[in-house]
Structures are given as structure tokens and as C-alpha cells.
Design an enzyme around this catalytic site. Structure first.
Site, PDB file in Angstrom:
ATOM      1  N   GLU A  62       0.819  -1.204   0.000  1.00  0.00           N
ATOM      2  CA  GLU A  62       0.000   0.000   0.000  1.00  0.00           C
ATOM      3  C   GLU A  62       0.859   1.263   0.000  1.00  0.00           C
ATOM      4  O   GLU A  62       0.555   2.242  -0.691  1.00  0.00           O
ATOM      5  CB  GLU A  62      -0.920   0.001   1.229  1.00  0.00           C
ATOM      6  CG  GLU A  62      -1.840  -1.207   1.304  1.00  0.00           C
ATOM      7  CD  GLU A  62      -1.273  -2.358   2.125  1.00  0.00           C
ATOM      8  OE1 GLU A  62      -2.059  -3.011   2.830  1.00  0.00           O
ATOM      9  OE2 GLU A  62      -0.046  -2.592   2.071  1.00  0.00           O
ATOM     10  N   CYS A  89      -2.260  -4.028   7.271  1.00  0.00           N
ATOM     11  CA  CYS A  89      -1.861  -4.201   8.668  1.00  0.00           C
ATOM     12  C   CYS A  89      -2.369  -3.033   9.514  1.00  0.00           C
ATOM     13  O   CYS A  89      -2.550  -1.915   9.033  1.00  0.00           O
ATOM     14  CB  CYS A  89      -0.343  -4.334   8.786  1.00  0.00           C
ATOM     15  SG  CYS A  89       0.574  -2.880   8.241  1.00  0.00           S
ATOM     16  N   ARG A 226      21.608 -23.804  -7.993  1.00  0.00           N
ATOM     17  CA  ARG A 226      22.680 -23.423  -8.909  1.00  0.00           C
ATOM     18  C   ARG A 226      22.215 -23.158 -10.338  1.00  0.00           C
ATOM     19  O   ARG A 226      22.906 -22.487 -11.102  1.00  0.00           O
ATOM     20  CB  ARG A 226      23.788 -24.487  -8.908  1.00  0.00           C
ATOM     21  CG  ARG A 226      23.330 -25.889  -9.275  1.00  0.00           C
ATOM     22  CD  ARG A 226      24.365 -26.937  -8.903  1.00  0.00           C
ATOM     23  NE  ARG A 226      23.920 -28.286  -9.236  1.00  0.00           N
ATOM     24  CZ  ARG A 226      23.117 -29.009  -8.450  1.00  0.00           C
ATOM     25  NH1 ARG A 226      22.667 -28.502  -7.313  1.00  0.00           N
ATOM     26  NH2 ARG A 226      22.773 -30.240  -8.805  1.00  0.00           N
TER      27      ARG A 226
END
Length: 331
Positions: A62, A89, A226
Site C-alpha cells: 500500500e 496491517c 545453482r
């Protein structure tokens, strides 16, 4: 549902899919935080800002979306809709609460893909926005949003890593995953160069990887990324005997307990057969990924028995090999 509601639902899904596209860009660096994408749409239906959570400890989706809004478009925010794949949050962590920022920016409406299962959020962000008079819609493409952060969600709801069981097997019934141990033992190569690369991609997306002691002693696998880009997962060897080595553990549950304490959100189990079966028997798995090659052998180590409580989520065909991904029925 009337026609206007149907039209709005289609619009909401359209922009939530863009949130999911953006969120996936944080796969390697956002963890242990969830992957989140955000899109800001003006009243006229124009995207005026978007962003995603790039890296743990830095701005959330956000924050980055609002930061991307041009000054000339800032006056459009009061009539705009913010789409975000995960509930904003509402607590202070490494960054300030996103819910407070959204309220300050004064957007008209917020659309969330799903509620955040993290204990310090879990519905509080949505409630804070509603208390401030912002219209909030929850559950748009909820299944897809939950799937995106299945590792984060499993870790926070079941207090263990998300477990992926993976093996490659031959064609035929029974199918085999390797040769029997012998003096002239050599690995049974089933993966193609391309599917091997996909395995390394999968490793880069997860936090830890495990093999059994026999596989480790016979094949000495590197278990690295790898042939892809990213961080090597933590290598773990599962021993049937208790060991003083910090790299070995006596049971699947003890491995998961250890990884949970280390804040590792996901584990790939690559085998061999006994190790894979031990996780199946304990019910400690969330996803199974089986690659079947075109090779036929008449003896060897049999592939694990597939559980009954599964459903297919993806089928991929690469060269002559087929990769089938399964998940538990309850998911």
C-alpha cells in the site's frame, strides 16, 4: 445479485488479478512477510498507482502504491478504490500501520482479497478502515489470494512450515524413484534439463529442503539453486537415529518443530521413499509434486503410496515428462 453488482464484481476481480501479478514479484525477498500487491483505481476506472511488498523491512504494498501516484493525480484519491490482495496491517512492526496511511489518504473504498491470518492483524485492519467510514469489500478472489501466501498462512495458522513432498518416478505400475543400493549404485536420472531447472526454481522459493540419510550417503545431493537465481534453502538430513549433529533429526515432527522455531515457513522433502512415506504417514504434508518420466525399469525403489485425501491442482507437460501437483482435500 443484480446487473450492477455483477459488473462491479467483474471489475473488482480484474484489478485483484493485477494485485496478484504484482504480489508475486516479492516471492524471493518479501519473506518472512507475505507477498502483497496493491492497485489504486480512480472513479473513472484508471489505474493511478500500484505497488507490491518488495522486501521485508521496507515499504508494504500500500505504501509503494500511494508513493507511485503522480502529484497531478493526487486529487483523485478521495474518490478512488484501493485494491490489495491481503488485509492492510493495523499494528506497528518494522513499518507503521498501513490502515492508518489509507485513512490519511482518504480513499473512498478498499477491496481486500483475504483476511490476514497473522494474530496481530486478523480482521483488525478491516475494522479500523470501516470505523473510519471507508467502504470495505473482503473476499475478492479469496482462494487465489490465500494460495499465493500458503506458506505464510500455514506457518501462522498451523505453527509449522508448509510441506511440499517432491519426487520423480518412472513410468509403469509400480513406478520407481531410484535403483536399489549396491556396490555399483548410481542415481536414476528421470528429470530433463528443463525440469531440473524447475526444481531449482522451486528450491529458491522455499526455506528448507530435506533428504533421508540413505539418499544423502548414496548420492551426496547438493540441494542448491545453482541453475536458478535465489538463496539456497537450508539443507536437512533426516536420520532414523538420534544424532548430536545440528543437521540431523529423528522424526518429521521434530524437523518441523525445529524449522518453526527458526521461522522457516516452508520445507521441500525430496526423499527417498522411506523419508517421503514417513511424512505421509504422519500426515505432515500440504502439497505433493510428482514428475513422471518416459523411462521404464523393472526393479528398484518403489515410489511412495499416494494418500487418498488429495486433489490435482496442476498438470504440466515438459518434453516427455509430466509434472502433477496435488494438494490436500481440506485446502
Amino acid at each position: 445479485m443484480n446487473l450492477n453488482d455483477m459488473k462491479q464484481a467483474d471489475i473488482d476481480e480484474k484489478y485483484m488479478r493485477r494485485c496478484l501479478q504484482l504480489a508475486y514479484n516479492g516471492m524471493l525477498k518479501a519473506k518472512p512477510n507475505p507477498m502483497v500487491g496493491a492497485v489504486i483505481v480512480s472513479k473513472e476506472g484508471r489505474i493511478i498507482g500500484e505497488g507490491y511488498h518488495v522486501q521485508c523491512g521496507k515499504g508494504h504494498a500500500e505504501v509503494n502504491a500511494f508513493a507511485s501516484v503522480k502529484e497531478v493525480d493526487s486529487h483523485l484519491l478521495h474518490d478512488a478504490t484501493l485494491y490489495v490482495s491481503l488485509e492492510p496491517c493495523s499494528h506497528y512492526g518494522k513499518t507503521p500501520p498501513c490502515a492508518d496511511l489509507i485513512i490519511r489518504k482518504g480513499v473512498h473504498r478498499v477491496v481486500c482479497g483475504c483476511i490476514d491470518p497473522f494474530a496481530e492483524v486478523h480482521g483488525r485492519g478491516v475494522q479500523k478502515l470501516r470505523d473510519a467510514g471507508i467502504e470495505v469489500t473482503v473476499g475478492v478472489l479469496e482462494k487465489e489470494c490465500l494460495e499465493l501466501n500458503k506458506r505464510f498462512i500455514t506457518y501462522n495458522t498451523h505453527h509449522r512450515p508448509y510441506v511440499i513432498l517432491k519426487w520423480a518416478q518412472t513410468m509403469g505400475n509400480p513406478a520407481y524413484i531410484g535403483y536399489l543400493p549396491s556396490k555399483d549404485y548410481h542415481p536414476l536420472n528421470i528429470s530433463t534439463p528443463f525440469t531440473k531447472m524447475l526444481v531449482h526454481k522451486l528450491r529458491a522459493e522455499n526455506d528448507a529442503i530435506l533428504v533421508g540419510r540413505t539418499t544423502n550417503d548414496l548420492e551426496h545431493p547438493q540441494l542448491t539453486v545453482r541453475e536458478w537465481s535465489g538463496k539456497n534453502p537450508e539443507k536437512i538430513v533426516l536420520s532414523q537415529q538420534k544424532s548430536t549433529s545440528s543437521a540431523q533429526y529423528p522424526s518429521p515432527q521434530s524437523v518441523l518443530d525445529h524449522l518453526y522455531q527458526e521461522k522457516k515457513q516452508s520445507l521441500i522433502v525430496e526423499g527417498g521413499a522411506s523419508t517421503l512415506q514417513s511424512f505421509l504417514d504422519a500426515g505432515l504434508w500440504d502439497e505433493i509434486r510428482v514428475e513422471t518420466g518416459s523411462l521404464l525399469v523393472d526393479k528398484g525403489v518403489k515410489a511412495p503410496q499416494m494418500p487418498s485425501n488429495i486433489h490435482i491442482t496442476r498438470i504440466e507437460q515438459w518434453d516427455d515428462n509430466k509434472i502433477v501437483t496435488y494438494q490436500r482435500e481440506e485446502r
